[in-house]
Motif scaffolding. Structure first.
Motif, PDB file in Angstrom:
ATOM      1  N   MET A 191       0.419   5.294   0.545  1.00 41.39           N
ATOM      2  CA  MET A 191      -0.565   6.292   0.951  1.00 41.39           C
ATOM      3  C   MET A 191       0.134   7.474   1.601  1.00 41.39           C
ATOM      4  O   MET A 191       1.223   7.330   2.155  1.00 41.39           O
ATOM      5  CB  MET A 191      -1.598   5.689   1.899  1.00 41.39           C
TER       6      MET A 191
ATOM      7  N   VAL B 211       0.851  -1.188   0.000  1.00 43.72           N
ATOM      8  CA  VAL B 211       0.000   0.000   0.000  1.00 43.72           C
ATOM      9  C   VAL B 211       0.885   1.236   0.000  1.00 43.72           C
ATOM     10  O   VAL B 211       1.848   1.319   0.761  1.00 43.72           O
ATOM     11  CB  VAL B 211      -0.906   0.015   1.255  1.00 43.72           C
TER      12      VAL B 211
ATOM     13  N   ILE C  86      -8.888   1.660   1.888  1.00 41.99           N
ATOM     14  CA  ILE C  86      -7.720   0.858   1.518  1.00 41.99           C
ATOM     15  C   ILE C  86      -8.142  -0.567   1.173  1.00 41.99           C
ATOM     16  O   ILE C  86      -7.660  -1.151   0.204  1.00 41.99           O
ATOM     17  CB  ILE C  86      -6.672   0.882   2.647  1.00 41.99           C
TER      18      ILE C  86
END
Length: 181
Positions: free
Chosen positions: A30, A28, A47
């Motif tokens: 972010m 991920v 997410i």
């Protein structure tokens, strides 16, 4: 970062417990700055959605599973159009009775709107079965409330033609007019 680390941080922020299903892995990327504690769960769900995952509430724990497997998991069940789910309920099933529209016809309208959820018709009782994350169920319920209303086509008069065998049309018309106005 590893999905597991990000989810752990967001779960701490939201004050919830999460368990990842076997095989749930992702990377991920972010950028988040100063997240209010109340927004932790919303970010967690965003997410998950971006990674085709869902959170299923099971007692005090949220199980994180692939979206495709979510409908087979035990979930909470809501009934009706007015039982609006909160985001914290995670993935759930909602059974919606319809009054004016056919469940089978409404599935054709709603299914394209339910990308990571399922919409099915139960024809015998004219009900819809929604299985999706709570925010999506909420959006589908809002759509159903707007669409499941009496329609003009149901309020129009219908015309029938009867061929008379034992009466004259003019006499019968006068009799019916005097009876029904």
């Amino acid at each position: 970062a590893d999905l597991e680390l990000v989810l752990r941080a967001l779960a701490d922020l939201a004050g919830i417990n999460v368990v990842l299903a076997p095989g749930v892995k992702a990377k991920v990327t972010m950028w988040i700055d100063r997240v209010p504690a109340g927004e932790g769960f919303s970010i967690l769900q965003a997410i998950l959605e971006a990674n085709n995952l869902v959170a299923i509430k099971s007692g005090p724990v949220y199980k994180i599973v692939p979206a495709g497997a979510a409908a087979q998991q035990p979930t909470s069940i809501g009934i009706g159009k007015d039982d609006i789910p909160t985001a914290e309920r995670g993935f759930l099933t909602q059974i919606v009775p319809l009054q004016y529209l056919s469940a089978e016809e409404l599935v054709k309208v709603l299914q394209p709107l339910a990308a990571n959820g399922r919409v099915q018709a139960y024809r015998e009782t004219n009900r819809l079965i929604l299985a999706a994350p709570a925010p999506l169920v909420k959006r589908l319920l809002e759509t159903i409330r707007v669409l499941d209303v009496p329609g003009q086509q149901r309020e129009t008069q219908e015309l029938y033609v009867y061929h008379l065998e034992n009466a004259k049309a003019a006499e019968l018309a006068n009799t019916l007019t005097s009876v029904f106005g």
